[in-house]
Scaffold this motif. Sequence first.
Motif, short mmCIF file in Angstrom:
data_model
loop_
_atom_site.label_atom_id
_atom_site.label_comp_id
_atom_site.label_asym_id
_atom_site.label_seq_id
_atom_site.Cartn_x
_atom_site.Cartn_y
_atom_site.Cartn_z
N GLU A 30 87.55 26.55 2.13
CA GLU A 30 88.37 27.67 2.69
C GLU A 30 88.22 28.32 3.83
N ARG A 31 86.55 28.10 4.14
CA ARG A 31 86.22 28.65 5.37
C ARG A 31 84.98 28.08 5.90
N ALA A 32 84.59 27.59 7.22
CA ALA A 32 83.68 27.07 7.34
C ALA A 32 83.30 27.62 8.72
N ARG A 33 81.79 27.98 8.74
CA ARG A 33 81.30 28.58 9.93
C ARG A 33 79.92 27.81 10.35
N ILE A 34 79.74 27.41 11.60
CA ILE A 34 78.31 26.88 12.29
C ILE A 34 77.26 28.16 12.51
N VAL A 35 76.46 28.08 11.60
CA VAL A 35 75.48 29.42 11.74
C VAL A 35 74.50 28.98 12.78
N ASN A 36 74.01 27.65 12.72
CA ASN A 36 73.06 27.62 13.89
C ASN A 36 72.94 25.96 13.97
N TRP A 37 72.40 25.59 15.03
CA TRP A 37 72.43 24.08 15.53
C TRP A 37 71.21 23.81 16.32
N ASN A 38 70.95 22.50 16.11
CA ASN A 38 69.92 22.15 17.29
C ASN A 38 70.33 20.70 17.80
N VAL A 39 70.70 20.60 19.02
CA VAL A 39 71.05 19.33 19.90
C VAL A 39 70.18 19.04 20.62
N SER A 40 68.99 19.58 20.84
CA SER A 40 68.09 19.32 21.89
C SER A 40 67.67 17.85 21.98
N SER A 41 67.56 17.11 20.87
CA SER A 41 67.29 15.87 20.81
C SER A 41 67.90 15.10 19.43
N PRO A 42 67.94 13.89 19.25
CA PRO A 42 68.41 13.49 18.20
C PRO A 42 67.08 13.30 17.35
N PRO A 43 67.50 13.49 16.02
CA PRO A 43 68.77 13.82 15.45
C PRO A 43 69.44 15.13 15.48
N THR A 44 70.45 15.26 15.48
CA THR A 44 70.99 16.63 15.48
C THR A 44 71.07 17.47 14.16
N GLY A 45 70.74 18.71 14.29
CA GLY A 45 70.81 19.57 12.99
C GLY A 45 71.72 20.86 13.12
N PHE A 46 72.45 20.97 11.89
CA PHE A 46 73.31 22.08 11.93
C PHE A 46 73.20 22.79 10.49
N LEU A 47 73.29 24.00 10.50
CA LEU A 47 73.35 24.90 9.26
C LEU A 47 74.64 25.45 9.45
N PHE A 48 75.43 25.09 8.07
CA PHE A 48 76.87 25.68 7.97
C PHE A 48 76.99 26.71 6.96
N ARG A 49 77.57 27.63 6.98
CA ARG A 49 77.98 28.48 5.61
C ARG A 49 79.63 28.22 5.39
N LEU A 50 79.70 27.68 4.03
CA LEU A 50 80.98 27.17 3.49
C LEU A 50 81.44 28.00 2.34
N GLU A 51 82.63 28.13 2.38
CA GLU A 51 83.27 28.78 1.17
C GLU A 51 84.33 27.97 0.63
N GLY A 52 84.51 27.78 -0.64
CA GLY A 52 85.36 26.86 -1.42
C GLY A 52 84.44 26.13 -2.41
N THR A 53 85.21 25.09 -2.65
CA THR A 53 84.63 23.87 -3.77
C THR A 53 83.39 23.06 -2.99
N TYR A 54 82.42 23.71 -2.80
CA TYR A 54 81.66 22.93 -1.85
C TYR A 54 80.86 21.69 -2.43
N ARG A 55 80.91 21.70 -3.61
CA ARG A 55 80.14 20.54 -4.35
C ARG A 55 80.86 19.06 -4.01
N ARG A 56 82.05 19.33 -3.72
CA ARG A 56 83.09 18.04 -3.31
C ARG A 56 82.17 17.60 -2.06
N PHE A 57 82.23 18.63 -1.06
CA PHE A 57 81.61 18.28 0.49
C PHE A 57 80.20 17.75 0.24
N GLU A 58 79.53 18.24 -0.86
CA GLU A 58 78.25 17.61 -0.97
C GLU A 58 78.11 16.15 -1.21
N ARG A 59 79.06 15.93 -2.14
CA ARG A 59 79.30 14.29 -2.34
C ARG A 59 79.52 13.48 -1.07
#
Length: 218
Positions: A30-59
């Motif tokens: 229902e809602r997704a926000r990128i809270v923080n990220w690191n693209v300085s060098s591979p691999p890229t890291g992202f921290l999301f805040r998700l709302e909804g049936t997030y277990r499906r996204f985990e799969r």
Amino acid sequence: MKRVRITLRPRGAYAPPIYERIAGGASYLERARIVNWNVSSPPTGFLFRLEGTYRRFERELAESPMVSDYEVIPVTDRECYCFLEGDVSAAARSLFENFTRGSLMTVPPIECNDDGTNTFTIVGTETDIQSAVDGVPDGVGVTVEQVGGKRVAADSVVGRLSDRQREAVATALELGYYDVPKTATSADVARELGCATATAAEHLQKAESTVFESLIGE
């Protein structure tokens, strides 16, 4: 220093599959926000805040070839933080880097909208902001939403509602759902939104819960 709020519409190589899923590609989120990220060098890291049936996204993360590591941290049964690490295209990385050059700072969170766009605030000198906007690749749409203003980030209670929740509340107000006496029902709201009555009622209930929590304190 200037503050500018912009909306980007990444496409193709600029929109990794995981991004497409959280920006309207997965109806169960229902809602997704990128809270923080690191693209300085591979691999890229992202921290999301998700709302909804997030277990499906985990799969989906578990099955994604681009994700090398991830962790889901539940907040409630409908909200979570999600950290992931993985490989993104050089094009997608360059798009993020475009807003970190010179004096520029991107103010989190980045709101991932249901139509595939994302909206965020950048702070920096007028020259660096203009260079960043001009430097957005041709394959990415860019819209300047606001220049200046009193807030650096969208921190109001309205900003905590998803696009669909705001639309549902606006429709309910227009129809008289909140009038006394009430002149519309959740079925009327659903008809205007083009969704099931239960879905409209859920949008309204979640929006009301967010507003009351903000007023009273969680």
